[in-house]
Motif scaffolding. Structure first.
Motif, short mmCIF file in Angstrom:
data_model
loop_
_atom_site.label_atom_id
_atom_site.label_comp_id
_atom_site.label_asym_id
_atom_site.label_seq_id
_atom_site.Cartn_x
_atom_site.Cartn_y
_atom_site.Cartn_z
N LEU A 79 0.86 -1.18 0.00
CA LEU A 79 0.00 0.00 0.00
C LEU A 79 0.90 1.23 0.00
N ILE A 80 0.70 2.10 -0.97
CA ILE A 80 1.44 3.35 -1.02
C ILE A 80 0.42 4.46 -1.20
N ASP A 81 0.33 5.33 -0.22
CA ASP A 81 -0.67 6.39 -0.21
C ASP A 81 -2.08 5.83 -0.43
N ARG A 137 10.20 6.10 -3.69
CA ARG A 137 11.22 7.10 -3.32
C ARG A 137 10.58 8.23 -2.53
N ARG A 138 9.45 8.72 -3.00
CA ARG A 138 8.77 9.81 -2.28
C ARG A 138 8.31 9.36 -0.89
N LEU A 139 7.80 8.13 -0.77
CA LEU A 139 7.38 7.61 0.53
C LEU A 139 8.56 7.53 1.48
N VAL A 163 13.46 7.87 5.87
CA VAL A 163 14.54 6.92 5.57
C VAL A 163 15.80 7.73 5.28
N ALA A 164 16.92 7.35 5.91
CA ALA A 164 18.16 8.11 5.74
C ALA A 164 18.81 7.88 4.39
N GLU A 165 18.71 6.67 3.88
CA GLU A 165 19.37 6.35 2.61
C GLU A 165 18.54 5.32 1.86
N TYR A 166 18.49 5.46 0.55
CA TYR A 166 17.70 4.58 -0.31
C TYR A 166 18.53 4.19 -1.51
N TRP A 167 18.67 2.88 -1.74
CA TRP A 167 19.39 2.38 -2.91
C TRP A 167 18.40 1.73 -3.86
N PHE A 215 15.80 13.85 0.00
CA PHE A 215 16.92 13.12 -0.57
C PHE A 215 17.67 14.04 -1.52
N ASN A 216 18.97 13.89 -1.57
CA ASN A 216 19.75 14.63 -2.55
C ASN A 216 19.58 13.98 -3.92
N ARG A 217 20.17 14.59 -4.93
CA ARG A 217 20.17 13.96 -6.25
C ARG A 217 20.92 12.65 -6.11
N PRO A 218 20.48 11.61 -6.81
CA PRO A 218 21.13 10.32 -6.60
C PRO A 218 22.56 10.29 -7.15
#
Length: 179
Positions: A10-12, A108-110, A116-120, A139-142
């Motif tokens: 479930l997302i939003d 990514r937006r969620l 979340v501190a970091e997302y790969w 989040f910064n630019r990837p």
């Protein structure tokens, strides 16, 4: 959700269903989990978990990332007996043709919104890892790391952890069952 072997998220408030992962996905996921687990076994600063494990952000946001890391500092508030509740320190999603857009947009937006501190985002089809790191509330630019450039994946969340992308993606093209 039905117990049908598929991933339900479930997302939003929107329900997404993803078929079970293919062999290529499982090979990459297994390698990442094993390498992170070995690091954490000798540096006991947190815990790594692999799917299936729900991460509950709210009643309308429940996802099942491929891998997640929770530091010892946050474990008592995030890890529950049946799932994780709240933001892990690190979330890893392994993209496929069917999930790539969802990983790079909705999820990514969620993850950004919920702390979340970091997302790969690991993409085994093109041997790339996109790393999103939190700066303030966003989040910064990837950072885009590639096997072709012989890049090495590191993270401040796991001091001293160095993972050449070659170790994640090696031999995938040489195995007929790996796609």
């Amino acid at each position: 959700f039905p117990d049908d072997g598929k991933r339900h998220e479930l997302i939003d408030g929107s329900h997404y269903v993803t078929p079970s992962p293919n062999i290529r996905h499982q090979v990459v996921s297994g390698r990442l989990h094993a390498l992170m687990w070995m690091y954490l076994d000798s540096h006991p600063i947190g815990h790594v978990f692999h799917a299936p494990l729900d991460v509950v952000f709210s009643d309308v946001d429940v996802v099942e990332p491929d891998l997640l890391y929770v530091s010892n500092l946050r474990a008592a508030t995030v890890i529950a007996p049946m799932h994780a509740r709240g933001a892990p320190d690190l979330v890893v999603e392994i993209a496929s043709k069917g999930t790539r857009k969802r990983e790079e947009t909705f999820k990514r937006r969620l993850y950004e919104r919920d702390g979340v501190a970091e997302y790969w985002v690991v993409d085994p089809d093109i041997d790339v890892v996109r790393v999103y790191r939190r700066e303030g509330d966003v989040f910064n630019r990837p950072s885009v790391l590639t096997r072709e450039a012989a890049d090495v994946l590191t993270t401040p969340l796991l001091p001293g952890f160095e993972l050449p992308l070659e170790r994640i993606f090696r031999e995938l093209q040489d195995r007929p069952w790996a796609g």
